[in-house]
Write an enzyme that holds these catalytic residues in place. Structure first.
Site, PDB file in Angstrom:
ATOM      1  N   GLY A  16      -3.157   3.510  -0.366  1.00 17.44           N
ATOM      2  CA  GLY A  16      -4.083   4.468  -0.954  1.00 17.44           C
ATOM      3  C   GLY A  16      -3.561   5.900  -0.975  1.00 17.44           C
ATOM      4  O   GLY A  16      -3.849   6.647  -1.907  1.00 17.44           O
ATOM      5  N   ASN A  17      -2.751   6.268   0.042  1.00 17.60           N
ATOM      6  CA  ASN A  17      -2.272   7.659   0.106  1.00 17.60           C
ATOM      7  C   ASN A  17      -1.258   7.987  -0.983  1.00 17.60           C
ATOM      8  O   ASN A  17      -0.958   9.142  -1.229  1.00 17.60           O
ATOM      9  CB  ASN A  17      -1.687   7.967   1.485  1.00 17.60           C
ATOM     10  CG  ASN A  17      -0.379   7.249   1.735  1.00 17.60           C
ATOM     11  OD1 ASN A  17      -0.234   6.057   1.431  1.00 17.60           O
ATOM     12  ND2 ASN A  17       0.598   7.956   2.264  1.00 17.60           N
TER      13      ASN A  17
ATOM     14  N   LYS B 224     -17.504  -7.592   2.852  1.00 21.66           N
ATOM     15  CA  LYS B 224     -16.938  -6.317   2.442  1.00 21.66           C
ATOM     16  C   LYS B 224     -17.922  -5.602   1.522  1.00 21.66           C
ATOM     17  O   LYS B 224     -18.237  -6.089   0.438  1.00 21.66           O
ATOM     18  CB  LYS B 224     -15.629  -6.605   1.702  1.00 21.66           C
ATOM     19  CG  LYS B 224     -14.589  -5.529   1.830  1.00 21.66           C
ATOM     20  CD  LYS B 224     -13.295  -5.991   1.165  1.00 21.66           C
ATOM     21  CE  LYS B 224     -12.444  -4.841   0.733  1.00 21.66           C
ATOM     22  NZ  LYS B 224     -11.722  -4.183   1.810  1.00 21.66           N
TER      23      LYS B 224
ATOM     24  N   LYS C 179      -4.870  -6.188  -0.451  1.00 24.21           N
ATOM     25  CA  LYS C 179      -3.610  -5.927  -1.139  1.00 24.21           C
ATOM     26  C   LYS C 179      -2.386  -6.189  -0.246  1.00 24.21           C
ATOM     27  O   LYS C 179      -1.328  -6.585  -0.736  1.00 24.21           O
ATOM     28  CB  LYS C 179      -3.557  -4.510  -1.717  1.00 24.21           C
ATOM     29  CG  LYS C 179      -3.351  -3.406  -0.698  1.00 24.21           C
ATOM     30  CD  LYS C 179      -2.264  -2.425  -1.103  1.00 24.21           C
ATOM     31  CE  LYS C 179      -1.699  -1.624   0.034  1.00 24.21           C
ATOM     32  NZ  LYS C 179      -2.519  -1.235   1.151  1.00 24.21           N
TER      33      LYS C 179
ATOM     34  N   LYS D 181      -1.910  -4.999   7.634  1.00 25.95           N
ATOM     35  CA  LYS D 181      -0.481  -4.757   7.354  1.00 25.95           C
ATOM     36  C   LYS D 181       0.397  -5.565   8.306  1.00 25.95           C
ATOM     37  O   LYS D 181       1.373  -6.190   7.890  1.00 25.95           O
ATOM     38  CB  LYS D 181      -0.147  -3.266   7.457  1.00 25.95           C
ATOM     39  CG  LYS D 181      -0.943  -2.445   6.460  1.00 25.95           C
ATOM     40  CD  LYS D 181      -0.534  -0.997   6.460  1.00 25.95           C
ATOM     41  CE  LYS D 181      -1.604  -0.158   5.786  1.00 25.95           C
ATOM     42  NZ  LYS D 181      -2.111  -0.684   4.514  1.00 25.95           N
TER      43      LYS D 181
HETATM   44  P1  ADP Z   1      -3.424   2.011   3.027  1.00 27.13           P
HETATM   45  O1  ADP Z   1      -4.278   2.783   2.079  1.00 27.13           O
HETATM   46  O2  ADP Z   1      -1.990   2.343   2.935  1.00 27.13           O
HETATM   47  O3  ADP Z   1      -3.718   0.535   3.042  1.00 27.13           O
HETATM   48  P2  ADP Z   1      -4.902   2.251   5.536  1.00 27.13           P
HETATM   49  O4  ADP Z   1      -5.694   3.492   5.799  1.00 27.13           O
HETATM   50  O5  ADP Z   1      -5.639   1.009   5.176  1.00 27.13           O
HETATM   51  O6  ADP Z   1      -3.797   2.620   4.464  1.00 27.13           O
HETATM   52  O7  ADP Z   1      -3.992   1.923   6.827  1.00 27.13           O
HETATM   53  C1  ADP Z   1      -3.121   2.900   7.370  1.00 27.13           C
HETATM   54  C2  ADP Z   1      -3.804   3.607   8.539  1.00 27.13           C
HETATM   55  O8  ADP Z   1      -3.909   2.733   9.649  1.00 27.13           O
HETATM   56  C3  ADP Z   1      -3.074   4.771   9.131  1.00 27.13           C
HETATM   57  O9  ADP Z   1      -3.242   5.936   8.371  1.00 27.13           O
HETATM   58  C4  ADP Z   1      -3.704   4.884  10.523  1.00 27.13           C
HETATM   59  O10 ADP Z   1      -4.746   5.818  10.524  1.00 27.13           O
HETATM   60  C5  ADP Z   1      -4.301   3.513  10.766  1.00 27.13           C
HETATM   61  N1  ADP Z   1      -3.876   2.804  11.987  1.00 27.13           N
HETATM   62  C6  ADP Z   1      -4.658   1.925  12.654  1.00 27.13           C
HETATM   63  N2  ADP Z   1      -4.039   1.406  13.697  1.00 27.13           N
HETATM   64  C7  ADP Z   1      -2.801   1.960  13.726  1.00 27.13           C
HETATM   65  C8  ADP Z   1      -1.675   1.805  14.580  1.00 27.13           C
HETATM   66  N3  ADP Z   1      -1.705   0.972  15.628  1.00 27.13           N
HETATM   67  N4  ADP Z   1      -0.556   2.515  14.303  1.00 27.13           N
HETATM   68  C9  ADP Z   1      -0.522   3.344  13.241  1.00 27.13           C
HETATM   69  N5  ADP Z   1      -1.559   3.540  12.395  1.00 27.13           N
HETATM   70  C10 ADP Z   1      -2.693   2.852  12.624  1.00 27.13           C
HETATM   71 MG    MG Z   2      -5.633  -0.375   3.523  1.00 30.20          MG
END
Ligand code: ADP
Ligand code: MG
Length: 322
Positions: A18-19, A136, A220, A282
């Site tokens: 998303g970023n 969801k 995703k 992830k």
């Molecule tokens: P995307 O939009 O890339 O899917 P998400 O917001 O769903 O991003 O997931 C990434 C986020 O996960 C990071 O920005 C962080 O805030 C969070 N996060 C949760 N647990 C962890 C962890 N153990 N280490 C690093 N980030 C984490």
């Molecule tokens: Mg995400």
């Protein structure tokens, strides 16, 4: 015509989060999304310049939310767009932004490569347990009367802890990428492919083999892992908002990880280090990829650190057990 690289290149699936589309709440409009995409595409072009073949996947959560809202506001005048078609719309719009941003990077750098965005359907099981109990929430909160109207269009609706009514959807497991052969053919012919956007458009198959879109959203990261495994890529890179993955995230004893083995990833996952709905999916995706493809490597980092991470200087690498 796209040119295949002159030397045998390694191939990566890069899942952009998303970023790479929306950096913060004040930058949600299309012009800002385009800028964020351009920024990420610079780093992807750096990677391509270093000889990588890439297949790009992306999220679409906020974009789907905006279109649903637009539907609601305009419902008195214009027909409603079903969720599967909204998925296709966002694959088109985001695929367009990525394609053009990369095309322009290639032009600046004199790279002879072409980009193709593929509208992608992903098969799910209509008996997936997720459909029985959709968890969801999607779109905004409404009153019961409006919710019942959504229900009449095929949505599952639910009253959510006193906050109002909301549409609920299932997040079924991705089973098969319908356009996989098309993606393989494009990659084999040197195209940079954008596919499986937003986890793919979820479809089910009836007894006669006919496909049909369903009210669901596929994660995703999961769909990207399936693509990475099916393509047997050398690298599965998840580009997100953090440079590295942490243990004890945001706690006083937080530790950033340079590397974890498959077994360690499973152990940390089970210990609850990765929040569900963000880092959890992830790491789950990395586990699924490495289990299917032990000779591949996984990497989680942010767009700015992609090149340094590939040089082994940063990011969190996830690798098969020694
Ligand atoms: P995307 O939009 O890339 O899917 P998400 O917001 O769903 O991003 O997931 C990434 C986020 O996960 C990071 O920005 C962080 O805030 C969070 N996060 C949760 N647990 C962890 C962890 N153990 N280490 C690093 N980030 C984490
Ligand atoms: Mg995400």
């Amino acid at each position: 015509m796209a040119q295949a690289p002159s030397h045998p290149a390694k191939t990566a699936v890069i899942a952009i989060g998303g970023n790479s589309l929306i950096t913060d709440k004040d930058h949600q409009d299309v012009a800002s999304q385009f800028n964020a995409v351009r920024e990420t595409c610079k780093h992807i072009a750096d990677m391509i310049e270093r000889g990588w073949n890439v297949i790009i996947t992306h999220g679409n959560g906020p974009q789907v939310g905006f279109i649903l809202r637009r539907n609601e506001l305009a419902a008195h005048e214009v027909h409603i767009t079903p969720l599967d078609v909204i998925g296709a719309d966002t694959q088109g719009s985001i695929g367009y932004m990525i394609s053009q941003a990369l095309d322009n990077e290639f032009t600046k750098r004199g790279i002879q490569r072409s980009v193709a965005a593929v509208v992608t359907q992903v098969l799910v099981d209509r008996n997936d347990p997720g459909f029985k109990n959709p968890t969801k929430g999607i779109g905004g909160f409404t009153d019961e009367a409006s919710a019942r109207q959504f229900e009449a269009q095929g949505w599952t609706v639910r009253e959510d802890a006193g906050r109002g009514w909301r549409r609920m959807i299932a997040s079924p497991q991705p089973l098969r990428i319908i356009e996989l052969d098309a993606i393989k053919t494009l990659v084999a012919n040197g195209f940079i492919v954008v596919g499986v956007g937003g986890g793919g458009i979820p479809v089910v198959q009836d007894e006669d083999g006919m496909l049909k879109g369903v009210f669901a959203v596929i994660d995703k990261d999961r769909a990207s892992a399936l693509l990475a495994a099916e393509m047997k890529v050398d690298l599965f890179l998840i580009s997100t908002a953090v440079e590295k993955v942490a243990l004890n995230y945001k706690k006083p004893n937080q530790v950033w990880l340079d590397r974890m083995t498959l077994s360690e990833a499973k152990q940390y996952y089970a210990e609850g280090h990765f929040l569900s709905g963000s880092m959890g999916p992830k790491v789950e995706a990395m586990i699924a990829f490495l289990e299917a493809n032990p000779q591949g490597k996984g990497l989680i980092t942010d767009p700015q650190h992609i090149v340094d991470a590939l040089d082994g200087k940063t990011g969190t690498w996830i690798v098969a057990d020694a």
